[in-house]
Design a protein around this motif. Structure first.
Motif, PDB file in Angstrom:
ATOM      1  N   ALA A  13      -7.797   8.598   2.216  1.00 30.03           N
ATOM      2  CA  ALA A  13      -9.062   7.939   2.902  1.00 30.03           C
ATOM      3  C   ALA A  13      -9.997   7.435   2.054  1.00 30.03           C
ATOM      4  CB  ALA A  13      -9.562   8.630   3.961  1.00 30.03           C
ATOM      5  N   ALA A  14     -10.364   8.192   0.809  1.00 28.73           N
ATOM      6  CA  ALA A  14     -11.488   7.825  -0.261  1.00 28.73           C
ATOM      7  C   ALA A  14     -10.837   6.994  -1.129  1.00 28.73           C
ATOM      8  CB  ALA A  14     -11.823   9.112  -0.662  1.00 28.73           C
ATOM      9  N   GLY A  15      -9.547   6.699  -1.197  1.00 27.01           N
ATOM     10  CA  GLY A  15      -9.147   5.852  -2.298  1.00 27.01           C
ATOM     11  C   GLY A  15      -9.342   4.447  -2.104  1.00 27.01           C
ATOM     12  N   GLN A  16      -8.713   3.623  -2.959  1.00 25.43           N
ATOM     13  CA  GLN A  16      -9.028   2.033  -2.985  1.00 25.43           C
ATOM     14  C   GLN A  16      -8.324   1.351  -1.986  1.00 25.43           C
ATOM     15  OE1 GLN A  16      -7.936  -0.482  -6.226  1.00 25.43           O
ATOM     16  NE2 GLN A  16      -5.971   0.670  -6.501  1.00 25.43           N
ATOM     17  N   ILE A  17      -7.174   1.764  -1.556  1.00 27.26           N
ATOM     18  CA  ILE A  17      -6.606   0.961  -0.521  1.00 27.26           C
ATOM     19  C   ILE A  17      -7.219   1.631   0.816  1.00 27.26           C
ATOM     20  CG2 ILE A  17      -4.382   1.081   0.877  1.00 27.26           C
ATOM     21  CD1 ILE A  17      -2.741   1.273  -1.576  1.00 27.26           C
ATOM     22  N   GLY A  18      -7.644   3.086   0.895  1.00 29.18           N
ATOM     23  CA  GLY A  18      -8.234   3.406   2.063  1.00 29.18           C
ATOM     24  C   GLY A  18      -9.590   2.727   2.400  1.00 29.18           C
ATOM     25  N   TYR A  19     -10.153   2.263   1.329  1.00 27.80           N
ATOM     26  CA  TYR A  19     -11.415   1.821   1.712  1.00 27.80           C
ATOM     27  C   TYR A  19     -11.347   0.130   2.073  1.00 27.80           C
ATOM     28  CZ  TYR A  19     -16.725   0.668   0.821  1.00 27.80           C
ATOM     29  OH  TYR A  19     -17.664   0.274   1.262  1.00 27.80           O
ATOM     30  N   VAL A 129       4.636   4.869   5.266  1.00 28.74           N
ATOM     31  CA  VAL A 129       4.376   5.323   3.812  1.00 28.74           C
ATOM     32  C   VAL A 129       4.150   4.298   2.918  1.00 28.74           C
ATOM     33  CG1 VAL A 129       5.237   6.785   1.907  1.00 28.74           C
ATOM     34  CG2 VAL A 129       5.899   7.521   4.222  1.00 28.74           C
ATOM     35  N   VAL A 130       2.998   4.380   2.184  1.00 28.74           N
ATOM     36  CA  VAL A 130       2.494   3.272   1.479  1.00 28.74           C
ATOM     37  C   VAL A 130       2.453   3.808  -0.081  1.00 28.74           C
ATOM     38  CG1 VAL A 130       0.372   1.822   0.842  1.00 28.74           C
ATOM     39  CG2 VAL A 130       0.898   2.214   3.216  1.00 28.74           C
ATOM     40  N   GLY A 131       2.058   5.185  -0.026  1.00 27.92           N
ATOM     41  CA  GLY A 131       2.020   5.848  -1.486  1.00 27.92           C
ATOM     42  C   GLY A 131       3.289   5.895  -2.096  1.00 27.92           C
ATOM     43  N   ASN A 132       3.349   5.603  -3.312  1.00 29.45           N
ATOM     44  CA  ASN A 132       4.713   5.278  -4.182  1.00 29.45           C
ATOM     45  C   ASN A 132       5.189   6.598  -4.815  1.00 29.45           C
ATOM     46  OD1 ASN A 132       5.060   2.423  -4.105  1.00 29.45           O
ATOM     47  ND2 ASN A 132       3.386   2.087  -5.401  1.00 29.45           N
ATOM     48  N   PRO A 133       6.594   6.598  -5.007  1.00 25.86           N
ATOM     49  CA  PRO A 133       7.389   5.796  -4.439  1.00 25.86           C
ATOM     50  C   PRO A 133       7.684   5.673  -3.343  1.00 25.86           C
ATOM     51  CG  PRO A 133       8.576   7.578  -5.686  1.00 25.86           C
ATOM     52  CD  PRO A 133       7.073   7.654  -5.763  1.00 25.86           C
ATOM     53  N   ALA A 134       7.423   4.588  -2.280  1.00 27.70           N
ATOM     54  CA  ALA A 134       6.916   4.884  -0.972  1.00 27.70           C
ATOM     55  C   ALA A 134       8.498   5.107  -0.082  1.00 27.70           C
ATOM     56  CB  ALA A 134       6.554   3.393  -0.479  1.00 27.70           C
ATOM     57  N   ASN A 135       9.656   4.432  -0.402  1.00 26.38           N
ATOM     58  CA  ASN A 135      10.785   4.849   0.239  1.00 26.38           C
ATOM     59  C   ASN A 135      11.174   6.274   0.193  1.00 26.38           C
ATOM     60  OD1 ASN A 135      10.853   1.921  -0.772  1.00 26.38           O
ATOM     61  ND2 ASN A 135      12.532   1.457   0.246  1.00 26.38           N
ATOM     62  N   ARG A 158       6.391  -4.682   3.391  1.00 31.39           N
ATOM     63  CA  ARG A 158       5.645  -5.767   3.823  1.00 31.39           C
ATOM     64  C   ARG A 158       4.721  -6.680   2.812  1.00 31.39           C
ATOM     65  NH1 ARG A 158       4.688  -7.782   9.237  1.00 31.39           N
ATOM     66  NH2 ARG A 158       3.848  -9.700   9.176  1.00 31.39           N
ATOM     67  N   LEU A 159       4.193  -5.959   1.957  1.00 29.44           N
ATOM     68  CA  LEU A 159       3.477  -6.594   0.896  1.00 29.44           C
ATOM     69  C   LEU A 159       4.330  -7.350   0.095  1.00 29.44           C
ATOM     70  CD1 LEU A 159       0.903  -7.155  -0.826  1.00 29.44           C
ATOM     71  CD2 LEU A 159       1.480  -4.985  -2.021  1.00 29.44           C
ATOM     72  N   ASP A 160       5.623  -6.905  -0.390  1.00 30.93           N
ATOM     73  CA  ASP A 160       6.619  -8.010  -1.130  1.00 30.93           C
ATOM     74  C   ASP A 160       6.988  -8.908  -0.271  1.00 30.93           C
ATOM     75  OD1 ASP A 160       6.956  -5.383  -3.154  1.00 30.93           O
ATOM     76  OD2 ASP A 160       7.522  -4.554  -1.330  1.00 30.93           O
ATOM     77  N   SER A 238      -4.162  -1.146  -9.456  1.00 27.60           N
ATOM     78  CA  SER A 238      -3.291  -1.629  -8.661  1.00 27.60           C
ATOM     79  C   SER A 238      -3.530  -2.370  -7.448  1.00 27.60           C
ATOM     80  CB  SER A 238      -2.266  -0.373  -8.265  1.00 27.60           C
ATOM     81  OG  SER A 238      -2.519   0.361  -7.386  1.00 27.60           O
ATOM     82  N   SER A 239      -2.947  -2.969  -6.761  1.00 25.96           N
ATOM     83  CA  SER A 239      -3.331  -3.772  -5.439  1.00 25.96           C
ATOM     84  C   SER A 239      -3.842  -3.041  -4.489  1.00 25.96           C
ATOM     85  CB  SER A 239      -2.189  -4.736  -4.966  1.00 25.96           C
ATOM     86  OG  SER A 239      -1.061  -3.965  -5.047  1.00 25.96           O
ATOM     87  N   ALA A 240      -4.838  -3.241  -3.970  1.00 23.13           N
ATOM     88  CA  ALA A 240      -5.558  -2.489  -2.809  1.00 23.13           C
ATOM     89  C   ALA A 240      -5.793  -3.401  -1.754  1.00 23.13           C
ATOM     90  CB  ALA A 240      -6.742  -1.950  -3.170  1.00 23.13           C
ATOM     91  N   SER A 242      -4.746  -6.008  -0.662  1.00 20.21           N
ATOM     92  CA  SER A 242      -3.505  -6.894  -0.046  1.00 20.21           C
ATOM     93  C   SER A 242      -2.592  -5.751   0.230  1.00 20.21           C
ATOM     94  CB  SER A 242      -2.752  -7.625  -1.447  1.00 20.21           C
ATOM     95  OG  SER A 242      -2.513  -6.868  -2.466  1.00 20.21           O
ATOM     96  N   ALA A 243      -2.571  -4.712  -0.464  1.00 20.59           N
ATOM     97  CA  ALA A 243      -1.773  -3.655   0.276  1.00 20.59           C
ATOM     98  C   ALA A 243      -2.132  -3.103   1.684  1.00 20.59           C
ATOM     99  CB  ALA A 243      -1.675  -2.284  -0.774  1.00 20.59           C
ATOM    100  N   ALA A 244      -3.421  -3.014   1.687  1.00 23.11           N
ATOM    101  CA  ALA A 244      -4.069  -2.569   3.158  1.00 23.11           C
ATOM    102  C   ALA A 244      -3.719  -3.750   4.198  1.00 23.11           C
ATOM    103  CB  ALA A 244      -5.586  -2.499   2.958  1.00 23.11           C
TER     104      ALA A 244
END
Ligand SMILES: NC(=O)C1=CN([C@@H]2O[C@H](COP(=O)(O)OP(=O)(O)OC[C@H]3O[C@@H](n4cnc5c(N)ncnc54)[C@H](O)[C@@H]3O)[C@@H](O)[C@H]2O)C=CC1
Ligand SMILES: O=C([O-])CC(=O)C(=O)O
Length: 329
Positions: A13-19, A129-135, A158-160, A238-240, A242-244
């Motif tokens: 939650a405190a990361g860049q995507i989280g924000y 799951v968003v965190g890589n390697p996501a699959n 979905r980002l891809d 890394s993308s944030a 757009s990933a969110a």
């Protein structure tokens, strides 16, 4: 609307995507339908204070649909009662790394989280799951949640998908809303296959409108597949946002359904469709109906597409073997 709020757990939650993500969830864009939301945030102890700071800001937005925010450093507590779980928390790659380099570093995070989901999430839990390697992280979490139906574990492509739509729309000089039925197959990695052969622009076959296979093979596919690296190169991180945004789209559609006459892409557990070994979490063309993703069936896959799907699926099998070797499956 006086519904019981749904509980959404967000890790990292405190990361860049989280924000970038939390404020959109709290504003109602994740669940849709004017549903109220309770947030449960998970962070490592060193980042709990930062997550608490974000929780203060969420208060300050006075979002009408936000029914509360709690911060935890214990997965068991964080996933208690969760209806939706967004597993974002993981180390992002930096310049020169491939997502596979993160297998060992991040794999260990998803085993205890799968166990905590198994122990305490709501019966209707949906996991992205968003965190890589996501699959492969999704596969690890799923393996440690034996009481949760396997199809509740998904990973984000979905980002891809959104990137591919944007590139195609730019090439054909149309709006993104005119592009339908695009597909991402395989792994969320540089081997992914963005497939335009069923895509339509205002009902016309996109491949015919492009009319240039070398653009597809030499520009479009690598551009989309390597867009994550391009963002890291240009942005320095890394993308944030757009990933969110893609995470919002994925869960929103899962809950509310995909629009008629279109589909989207999501990495979901394979049932063996299109020759993808059953059990792998691989990206497919999917529709969402009644809170479930279904693989779009009956699409022709020519040799050009077959080779690319197979290469990405082979990478997923290698990742699975690697995490089995690390004792994570
Ligand atoms: N699937 C996709 O399309 C995309 C995936 N990603 C991936 O998303 C992940 C997160 O990216 P960012 O937010 O940029 O990273 P970040 O480094 O800014 O934030 C990650 C956060 O996760 C936290 N964290 C680490 N271990 C944790 C654990 N066990 N439990 C809870 N939280 C934990 C960290 O403390 C940190 O605050 C990375 O793996 C990145 O590669 C990024 C973009 C797109
Ligand atoms: O490339 C990365 O490491 C981050 C990511 O998954 C993406 O932007 O697609």
């Amino acid at each position: 609307m006086a519904q019981t709020p749904l509980t959404v757990t967000v890790t990292g939650a405190a990361g860049q995507i989280g924000y970038a993500l939390l404020f959109r969830i709290a504003s109602g864009q994740l669940l849709g339908g004017g549903r109220r939301v309770k947030l449960r945030l998970l962070e490592i102890p060193a980042a709990v204070r930062a997550a608490e700071g974000t929780a203060l800001e969420l208060d300050d937005c006075a979002f009408p649909l936000l029914a509360g925010v709690d911060v935890f450093d214990d997965p068991k507590q964080a996933f208690e009662g969760a209806n939706v779980a967004l597993l974002v928390g993981a180390r992002p790659r930096t310049k020169g790394m491939e997502r596979g380099d993160l297998l060992a570093a991040n794999g260990g995070i998803f085993k205890p989280q799968g166990e905590a989901i198994n122990a305490g999430a709501a019966p209707d839990i949906k996991v992205l799951v968003v965190g890589n390697p996501a699959n492969t992280n999704a596969l690890i979490a799923q393996a440690h949640a034996p009481d949760v139906p396997a199809d509740r574990f998904t990973a984000m492509t979905r980002l891809d998908h959104n990137r591919a739509i944007a590139q195609l729309a730019r090439k054909l000089q149309v709006t993104v809303g005119q592009v339908k039925k695009l597909t991402i197959w395989g792994n969320h990695s540089a081997t992914q296959y963005p497939d335009v052969f069923h895509a339509e622009v205002d009902g016309r076959p996109a491949a015919e409108l492009i009319g240039d296979r070398s653009w597809l093979a030499d520009e479009f596919i690598p551009r989309v597949a390597k867009r994550g690296a391009e963002i890291i190169e240009v942005r320095g991180a890394s993308s944030a946002a757009s990933a969110a945004s893609a995470a919002i789209d994925h869960v929103h559609d899962w809950i509310n359904g995909t629009p008629e006459g279109d589909w989207t892409s999501a990495a979901i557990v394979s049932d063996g469709s299109y020759g993808v070994p059953a059990g792998l979490i691989s990206s497919f063309p999917v529709v969402a109906r009644d809170g479930r993703f279904e693989i779009v069936q009956g699409l022709d896959v020519d040799e050009f597409s077959r080779q690319r799907i197979d290469a990405s699926v082979a990478e997923l099998q290698e990742e699975r073997t690697a995490v089995q070797g690390l004792g994570l499956l």
